[in-house]
Write an enzyme that holds these catalytic residues in place. Structure first.
Site, PDB file in Angstrom:
ATOM      1  N   HIS A   1      -0.113   5.181   7.092  1.00  0.00           N
ATOM      2  CA  HIS A   1       0.595   5.697   5.919  1.00  0.00           C
ATOM      3  C   HIS A   1       0.940   7.180   6.063  1.00  0.00           C
ATOM      4  CE1 HIS A   1      -2.069   2.364   4.577  1.00  0.00           C
ATOM      5  NE2 HIS A   1      -0.973   1.978   3.949  1.00  0.00           N
TER       6      HIS A   1
ATOM      7  N   SER B   1       0.801  -1.228   0.000  1.00  0.00           N
ATOM      8  CA  SER B   1       0.000   0.000   0.000  1.00  0.00           C
ATOM      9  C   SER B   1       0.833   1.276   0.000  1.00  0.00           C
ATOM     10  CB  SER B   1      -0.940   0.011   1.214  1.00  0.00           C
ATOM     11  OG  SER B   1      -0.207  -0.079   2.428  1.00  0.00           O
TER      12      SER B   1
ATOM     13  N   ASP C   1      -3.075   8.656   7.526  1.00  0.00           N
ATOM     14  CA  ASP C   1      -3.967   7.817   8.323  1.00  0.00           C
ATOM     15  C   ASP C   1      -3.110   7.127   9.382  1.00  0.00           C
ATOM     16  OD1 ASP C   1      -2.705   5.663   7.057  1.00  0.00           O
ATOM     17  OD2 ASP C   1      -4.315   5.350   5.605  1.00  0.00           O
TER      18      ASP C   1
END
Length: 379
Positions: free
Chosen positions: A361, A54, A358
Site C-alpha cells: 500500500h 484495503s 508497506d
C-alpha cells in the site's frame, strides 16, 4: 479447460480488431470523463460513499477476528491525526480522505463499522471497504498476501462486496430514520459513489492460486472481474446512486511485495501482473461505457489510477520520492498487515521519501498526490 487463451506478455501489442475496439472505447471514456463527473449547476456533493478493498478501508475489519487483513495497531496510522491506528492500511490518510477534504465535505471518511461513528457522519459519507475484498467472490473468502508457488500465509478476507451492499442497505435505513425518505433519496442521488477494487483478485487469487489458473486464463479471469464490476455498478444505480465512479486497478506488478515474490533477483516490476491489470482495466472501461449507454445515464464512469501511480513509480524524483521498490515498514520487501508491527518491524523516519508505506500500500504522500491528479483530471 481454459478459455480464450492469450499470451499475457504481449497483451499490449495485440492487433486483433476486438482488442482495438475495446482500446478505442477506453480512449473515448478518457476523453469524456471530465464532463461526466461534475454536479449539475447549483448542486453540491453532500457525501462520498466508498466501497472496495484495503486501498480505501478505514477500519471495517478492525473487529473481525477471523481475518489477518487488518491493521488497527502501530505503526499503521503513525502520521494520522494523533498517531492513532484507525485500520487504514497506511501511515496516514488514504486517497478518498484527501478527496473528501478537497470537496470540502470533511477531513476524512470514516469506516461504517467504526463503533464511534457519529450520526452526522452518515450524512456526509462513510466507507464500506474491507481489506481482502475482491470482485471475484472467492477472493474475499480466501485472500492471500504472501505466495511463493505455494501459500506461505493465508489471510481470510474481510467483508465481501455483496456484504458491503448489505451494510449499505442498513445505512440507508438509518438515514431514513434520521432525515426522512425523501431527503435520503436526494442525498444518495447527489452523493459521489466510489468503488476501488481488483488488486486482490489479480495478485492473490489469480496469480497466487494455481487452481484458479487451471480453471481460467488471463482473458477469461479479467472478463469475470470486469463483468462483476459492471454488475456492482448497476446495483448501485438501482439503489438510486447517480454519480458512480469505478476505479481501475493500479500497477500491482510494481508493488514491493510482488517485486519480491515474482520480480526475479533484481526485483523488477512483474510484467505479466501489469499486463493482466491493463487488460482488466480496458474491459472495465468498456463495460462501464456499455452500462452507461444501456441505462441512458452518463454519470457512471471509469477512473484510471494505473497511469497515475505508474508515473510516480517511473519518475519518483519529480514528486520528491527516493524509494519506489521497497515499503517504509520493516525491510520493505514483504511486510504488510500482521508482519508490519512495532515488535517485528522498524519504520523508516523519512516516510515522505517512500512511494509505499508497506509492501502493498502507498504512503500518505503518494495518496495525496494521486488525489490531486484525480481532481485535475476528473473534477
Amino acid at each position: 479447460m481454459k478459455r480464450n487463451s492469450i499470451n499475457i506478455h504481449h497483451v499490449t501489442s495485440f492487433s486483433s480488431s476486438p482488442f482495438w475496439c475495446v482500446f478505442f472505447l477506453v480512449l473515448l471514456c478518457k476523453t469524456s470523463t471530465n464532463a461526466l463527473v461534475k454536479q449539475p449547476p447549483n448542486e453540491t456533493t453532500p457525501a462520498i460513499i466508498v466501497f472496495g478493498d484495503s486501498i480505501v478501508d478505514a477500519g471495517n475489519n478492525d473487529d473481525i477476528m477471523t481475518t489477518l487483513a487488518r491493521c488497527n495497531y502501530p505503526p499503521y496510522g503513525i502520521d494520522f491525526d494523533g498517531g492513532i491506528p484507525t485500520g487504514r492500511f497506511c501511515n496516514g490518510k488514504v486517497a478518498t480522505d484527501f478527496i473528501a477534504g478537497k470537496f470540502g465535505i470533511k477531513p476524512s471518511i470514516p469506516a461504517y463499522r467504526n463503533p464511534n461513528l457519529k450520526p452526522e457522519d452518515l450524512l456526509t459519507g462513510v466507507t464500506f471497504a474491507s481489506g481482502g475484498a475482491g470482485y471475484v467472490p472467492f477472493t474475499t473468502q480466501l485472500s492471500t498476501y504472501l505466495f511463493i508457488y505455494k501459500p506461505l500465509l493465508f489471510l481470510k478476507g474481510g467483508i465481501a462486496l455483496s456484504q458491503q451492499l448489505k451494510l449499505f442497505e442498513e445505512y440507508v435505513e438509518k438515514m431514513k430514520k434520521m432525515v426522512g425518505e425523501e431527503r435520503t433519496k436526494l442525498i444518495i442521488k447527489n452523493s459521489l459513489f466510489m468503488v476501488i477494487c481488483g488488486s486482490n483478485d489479480i495478485t492473490n487469487t489469480y496469480f497466487g492460486l494455481p487452481s484458479v489458473q487451471q480453471q481460467y486464463d488471463v482473458a477469461s479471469f479479467t472478463t469475470l472481474m470486469a463483468d462483476n464490476a459492471r454488475s456492482f455498478a448497476q446495483k448501485l444505480h438501482e439503489y438510486g446512486a447517480r454519480r458512480i465512479q469505478v476505479f481501475g486497478a493500479p500497477p500491482v506488478g510494481c508493488v514491493p511485495s510482488q517485486r519480491t515474490l515474482a520480480g526475479g533477483p533484481t526485483r523488477n516490476c512483474v510484467v505479466r501482473f501489469n499486463d493482466a491489470t491493463k487488460l482488466y482495466n480496458v474491459k472495465l472501461a468498456a463495460n462501464l461505457g456499455s452500462l452507461s449507454r444501456t441505462l441512458g445515464d452518463k454519470t457512471i464512469i471509469y477512473v484510471d489510477i494505473y497511469d497515475s501511480l505508474l508515473d510516480i513509480i517511473l519518475d519518483p524524483r519529480q514528486y520528491g520520492f527516493k524509494v519506489v521498490d521497497k515499503g517504509c515498514c520493516g525491510t520493505g520487501l514483504i511486510e504488510v498487515a500482521l508482519l508490519c508491527n512495532n515488535f517485528a518491524a522498524d519504520v523508516c523516519p523519512n516516510r515522505d521519501e517512500y512511494v509505499f508505506w508497506d509492501s502493498f500500500h502507498p504512503t500518505e504522500k503518494t495518496y495525496r498526490i494521486m488525489a490531486t491528479k484525480y481532481f485535475e483530471r476528473y473534477v
